[in-house]
Scaffold this active site. Structure first.
Site: not given
Ligand code: NAD
Length: 349
Positions: A80, A178, A184
């Protein structure tokens, strides 16, 4: 700052610090284990309060990636990177090019991808300096988020099968915390199966969009834990399963994409004691890295998503192991992952 004595050090193979004064880059790459292959893991950009905090995050996330890839049976190790900076104000082409040169200096031992605070567009710039980058649109597998969401969706189905004895999701209540890249898309998949959706986000525009598209009911971010639903799906930030939230949860399943959902590992036991089935985060959110494993000139999205669907079986194996050994699902996932990680190390030795 301590490195070797850091509680997340866990025999990391390398931890490399790098500063580029011209661009303002200050970054750490942590490589936990390369026994199964190159260390793959996203790059997180965050305004860390201290270097210690950045290091601890890098070590914790890197170790998590080793376990995630091993559990998913991928030919990858775990790594990472973190950049100390505010993604809203500190990004520049110079910064991403400097990060690309840093990654390149490790000769392919670490493969970078997007993560919180970084995007596929940032990775396009990184690629101008190194080929050791994944999850890019052109010539790569693109944004990993849809694959991650698909994995969480099949993982939810596995949890519903195990806990509720059902193979359909019609009428099941799910609270999604989130509505970002993963949350979404997960809502879209769940809505198509007739799930009753509740959504929370600090960004109100996303709530309105999900309401219009999926008939989702918006809830206050602070109230999402108290809802009378079947499933709580954390898809925002980590540490949301803690001493405060567990007694409030009315859901009987916790299954979402967020990394490091448990504030502390003991919270896995607390969930089990509360009768809540927990789908370990690194088991259910492996879709993105599985998609990346399929990258290459012959990349085929349908094939990649088929492989992501195996998360269903992995989770059933984890749940069964937890039952058989009388341990939490988190511990069961760790035991299975450690066996895969170490059996490969033995083979290589
Ligand atoms: P992202 O940044 O696109 O979305 C995060 C969302 O959470 C945003 O809409 C933000 O406004 C919202 N948010 C922040 N704080 C909040 C709160 N207190 N209450 C409610 N909503 C809140 O991130 P992402 O890519 O969708 O990833 C989401 C999670 O999944 C992260 O923890 C990430 O590490 C994990 N993850 C993502 C992937 C990937 O492929 N994108 C893969 C593995 C794990």
């Amino acid at each position: 700052m301590t490195v070797f004595d850091n509680s997340s050090f866990d025999n990391h193979q390398s931890v490399v610090f790098h500063a580029d004064p011209d661009s303002g880059l200050r970054a750490i790459i942590a490589i936990h284990n390369t026994a199964r292959g190159a260390a793959v893991g996203g790059c997180r950009m965050w305004p860390y309060a201290s270097e210690d905090e950045a290091l601890t995050d890098a070590l914790r996330l890197s170790r998590g990636m080793s376990y995630k890839s091993a559990l998913a049976g991928l030919p990858f190790g775990g790594g990472k990177s973190v950049i100390i900076g505010d993604p809203a104000t500190d990004k520049s082409e110079a910064l991403w090019r400097a990060m690309g040169r840093f990654v390149d200096s490790l000769g392919g031992r670490y493969i970078i991808a997007e993560d919180v605070g970084t995007s596929p567009a940032d990775m396009e710039i990184v690629r101008r300096e190194t080929r050791h980058v994944s999850g890019i649109a052109e010539g790569g597998s693109g944004d990993p988020s849809p694959a991650t969401a698909w994995g969480v969706f099949v993982g939810i189905k596995a949890a519903v099968h195990a806990r509720l004895g059902r193979d359909d999701l019609k009428g099941i209540g799910v609270a999604v915390q989130g509505l970002g890249h993963v949350g979404y898309e997960l809502c879209r998949l769940l809505a198509a199966e007739g799930v009753v959706l509740y959504v929370a986000d600090i960004d109100r525009t996303r709530l309105a969009k999900a309401g219009a598209a999926f008939g989702a009911t918006s809830v206050d971010p602070g109230a999402v834990y108290d809802l009378d639903v079947d499933i709580f799906a954390p898809c925002a930030l980590g540490a949301v399963i803690n001493d405060d939230t567990i007694p409030r949860l009315r859901a009987t399943i916790v299954a979402g994409s967020a990394n490091n959902q448990l504030a502390e590992s003991r919270h896995a036991d607390a969930l089990a004691q509360a009768g809540i089935l927990y789908a370990p985060d690194y088991a259910i959110n492996a879709g993105g890295v599985i998609n990346i494993a399929n990258e290459g000139p012959d990349y085929n999205q349908a094939q990649a998503f088929d492989q992501v669907s195996r998360i269903y079986d992995t989770l059933l194996e984890v749940f069964a192991r937890a039952d058989a050994d009388g341990i939490s699902t988190d511990m069961a996932a760790e035991r299975i992952a450690a066996q895969r990680l170490h059996s490969k190390i033995d083979e290589a030795a």
